[in-house]
Design a protein around this motif. Structure first.
Motif, PDB file in Angstrom:
ATOM      1  N   ALA A 146       5.259  -7.566   3.669  1.00  0.00           N
ATOM      2  CA  ALA A 146       4.079  -7.520   3.626  1.00  0.00           C
ATOM      3  C   ALA A 146       3.333  -8.033   5.004  1.00  0.00           C
ATOM      4  N   LEU A 147       3.540  -9.123   5.211  1.00  0.00           N
ATOM      5  CA  LEU A 147       3.282 -10.030   6.339  1.00  0.00           C
ATOM      6  C   LEU A 147       3.735  -9.338   7.638  1.00  0.00           C
ATOM      7  N   SER A 148       4.844  -9.010   7.563  1.00  0.00           N
ATOM      8  CA  SER A 148       5.516  -8.186   8.869  1.00  0.00           C
ATOM      9  C   SER A 148       4.873  -6.826   9.304  1.00  0.00           C
ATOM     10  N   GLN A 149       4.279  -6.018   8.270  1.00  0.00           N
ATOM     11  CA  GLN A 149       3.751  -4.828   8.285  1.00  0.00           C
ATOM     12  C   GLN A 149       2.370  -5.046   9.128  1.00  0.00           C
ATOM     13  N   TYR A 150       1.722  -6.292   8.979  1.00  0.00           N
ATOM     14  CA  TYR A 150       0.700  -6.315   9.672  1.00  0.00           C
ATOM     15  C   TYR A 150       0.639  -7.389  10.594  1.00  0.00           C
ATOM     16  N   PHE A 165      -6.277  -8.183   4.133  1.00  0.00           N
ATOM     17  CA  PHE A 165      -5.868  -9.075   3.095  1.00  0.00           C
ATOM     18  C   PHE A 165      -5.562  -7.901   2.031  1.00  0.00           C
ATOM     19  N   GLN A 166      -6.552  -7.225   1.521  1.00  0.00           N
ATOM     20  CA  GLN A 166      -6.171  -6.120   0.693  1.00  0.00           C
ATOM     21  C   GLN A 166      -5.124  -5.459   0.762  1.00  0.00           C
ATOM     22  N   GLU A 167      -5.099  -4.905   1.868  1.00  0.00           N
ATOM     23  CA  GLU A 167      -3.936  -3.899   2.181  1.00  0.00           C
ATOM     24  C   GLU A 167      -2.473  -4.744   2.274  1.00  0.00           C
ATOM     25  N   ALA A 168      -2.494  -5.840   2.783  1.00  0.00           N
ATOM     26  CA  ALA A 168      -1.509  -6.574   2.644  1.00  0.00           C
ATOM     27  C   ALA A 168      -1.068  -6.928   1.509  1.00  0.00           C
TER      28      ALA A 168
END
Length: 221
Positions: free
Chosen positions: A28-32, A67-70
């Motif tokens: 998830a972190l890498s996607q953002y 945050f909510q998207e991640a």
């Protein structure tokens, strides 16, 4: 009253879930475009549910505009990959079989969201454990006593006959808030020193799952 019911935490107690949690956090972190977290960081972040895990993992936490998207990305990834590297700790299955054979009641209460708790229990423990409760709307997560009280209600047992088994300071406080005796296991996500610092010094500490059976068979528990 003699103990006849054991209520278990899940992550860090029955299952080693740390690497799968880390992988989903880092996905998830890498996607953002956010920096990834190390395993030792994740170890300290777990225990208060996956939203808190992501809050501590995302730079600026809930103040981060994505945050909510991640968090949603983490949940979607983890639901698919929650069993890639996860498995029971050594001797857990032997413990559960021995408890089952001796007629003990067992339940799981977890701050992991309900779907994942149900799926993991079905995969690993459903032969022994029929009541498995996770985070859901309308019931407060640990360390509030709600999930423990719901497990006791579903099992149809007396609170006086129950003992709680967990690995973290959250589990210690859950037991306190529920009025239950607590066994703290030292193969999970916290050290004995960390637990004592958190106020759990009077708990019973065990270093191997089979010690739990020995402990609960002692008259003073």
């Amino acid at each position: 009253m003699k103990c006849n019911t054991i209520i278990f935490d899940l992550d860090g107690t029955l299952l080693n879930t740390l690497e799968d949690l880390m992988d989903s956090v880092n996905y998830a972190l890498s996607q953002y475009g956010m920096p990834k977290r190390e395993l030792e960081e994740i170890r300290h972040f777990v225990g208060n549910g996956v939203e808190r895990l992501m809050e501590l993992s995302v730079p600026d936490g809930k103040n981060n505009p994505v945050f909510q998207e991640a968090f949603a990305c983490f949940k979607e990834h983890y639901l698919i990959h929650c069993n890639d590297k996860t498995g029971p700790y050594p001797h857990i299955m032997e413990l559960l079989e021995a408890l089952h054979d001796k007629g003990y009641n067992m339940a799981i209460v977890s701050n992991k969201y309900m779907n994942a708790v149900k799926e993991l229990n079905e995969l690993y423990f459903s032969r022994f454990i029929k009541v498995a409760i996770g985070e859901s709307a309308g019931i407060r997560k640990k360390p509030a006593p709600d999930t423990v009280e719901e497990a006791i209600r579903q099992l149809g047992v007396s609170k006086d006959s129950c003992v709680y088994v967990g690995d973290s300071e959250v589990d210690h406080m859950t037991a306190v808030n529920s009025g239950l005796r607590c066994i703290s296991c030292l193969w999970g996500f916290r050290t004995k020193e960390e637990l004592i610092k958190a106020g759990a010094g009077n708990n019973i500490f065990v270093t191997d799952p089979m010690q739990i059976l020995e402990v609960i068979q002692e008259e003073e528990l």
